[in-house]
Enzyme design. Structure first.
Site, PDB file in Angstrom:
ATOM      1  N   GLU A   1     -14.087 -36.946   8.255  1.00  0.00           N
ATOM      2  CA  GLU A   1     -15.407 -37.584   8.357  1.00  0.00           C
ATOM      3  C   GLU A   1     -15.675 -38.364   7.077  1.00  0.00           C
ATOM      4  OE1 GLU A   1     -18.688 -35.039   9.506  1.00  0.00           O
ATOM      5  OE2 GLU A   1     -20.043 -36.090   8.127  1.00  0.00           O
TER       6      GLU A   1
ATOM      7  N   GLU B   1     -26.101 -41.202   3.388  1.00  0.00           N
ATOM      8  CA  GLU B   1     -27.058 -40.260   3.950  1.00  0.00           C
ATOM      9  C   GLU B   1     -28.291 -40.268   3.056  1.00  0.00           C
ATOM     10  OE1 GLU B   1     -25.170 -36.498   5.863  1.00  0.00           O
ATOM     11  OE2 GLU B   1     -23.970 -36.937   4.066  1.00  0.00           O
TER      12      GLU B   1
END
Length: 291
Positions: free
Chosen positions: A178, A183
């Site tokens: 990933e 974020e």
């Protein structure tokens, strides 16, 4: 008005007009976009291979994006988040040549589960190995909001994901790998983070992570950049690097990053959402991928 003043005024008008023409040209021709912070002129990756400028109004481009809405087993998304993802225009749409991903407080019944929040989760129908991504965006606000722009390997075994639906799902997370380009947690406003999950570092204890504080992440557009080569990965905001990953030992545990990955855009809602939250959007100007 004397000749000198008239000539000066005409030159100012000419400069304004020329600036407008240059801006219009580069906005509509991303291959020749020349903002060095946004395009990394010192990068080895400068050939545009895919983009979405999000021009137009209404529904998003279904040829480029897939709405991932299927709940995981158990009826809730991983990480304890509490929203439904929908394919409605209420949660994802184009307006004024921008993509809007909208998280809302509303009662929504889907797949036998009633939840109090909705949002959108988009999978790109384009995947690639190695290159540079440039994203210009501003982020939602509110304690409990958790927007992300990230990537997963097309081999992830995840029912309901676009590439799994194409028959490519063979590998469980985190072994698939990933890449979290950005974020942002509303409980830590204006701090943006990048991370890498793999079999050697994943979940709440992920060690491959870095970030930086920026000004007005939710009020102003910023340029988020990710560069990925065979040797390393570099994450930056507005041309300022905050995380570099270049493991000494590359194996299946530390470097599953040698095959195709696709983009995901979403807003998650954490259980600690502000009770006064109503809605907030992630607004994206463009996404451009260079190789």
């Amino acid at each position: 008005m004397n000749k000198r003043v008239r000539a000066y005024a005409l030159s100012i008008i000419g400069l304004i007009l020329l600036s407008y023409l240059f801006f219009s040209f580069f906005r509509s021709n991303p291959n020749v976009y020349t903002d060095s912070k946004a395009t990394g002129l010192d990068s080895e990756f400068n050939s545009l291979v895919w983009s979405d400028e999000f021009d137009g109004e209404g529904a998003i481009n279904q040829e480029k994006w897939f709405h991932q809405t299927q709940l995981p087993p158990g009826g809730s998304w991983w990480g304890g988040i509490i929203q439904h993802y929908t394919d409605r225009e209420a949660n994802s749409y184009l307006k004024d040549d921008y993509l809007n991903l909208v998280a809302k407080k509303e009662t929504f019944d889907d797949q036998g589960e009633i939840k109090q929040y909705t949002a959108a989760r988009l999978n790109s129908k384009f995947a690639f190995t190695y290159g540079r991504i440039e994203i210009r965006a501003k982020l939602p606000t509110g304690t409990g909001t958790w927007p992300a722009i990230w990537m997963l390997n097309t081999n992830i075994d995840e029912d309901g994901a676009y590439w799994d639906n194409q028959g490519l799902g063979t590998t469980k997370w985190p072994s698939c790998g990933e890449i979290d380009i950005l974020e942002h947690w509303g409980k830590n406003q204006d701090y943006v983070s990048s991370a890498l999950h793999n079999a050697s570092s994943y979940g709440d204890q992920v060690k491959n992570v870095g970030g930086q504080k920026i000004d007005d992440a939710s009020a102003k557009f910023h340029d988020y950049s990710f560069e990925w080569s065979e040797e390393k990965m570099i994450f930056s905001v507005d041309g300022v690097e905050h995380f570099r990953y270049q493991p000494t030992i590359k194996n299946a545990d530390t470097w599953p990053y040698d095959s195709d990955y696709y983009l995901i855009l979403n807003i998650a809602i954490e259980p600690g959402i502000d009770p006064d939250f109503v809605e907030s959007s992630m607004v994206v100007d463009y996404i451009r991928i260079y190789q």
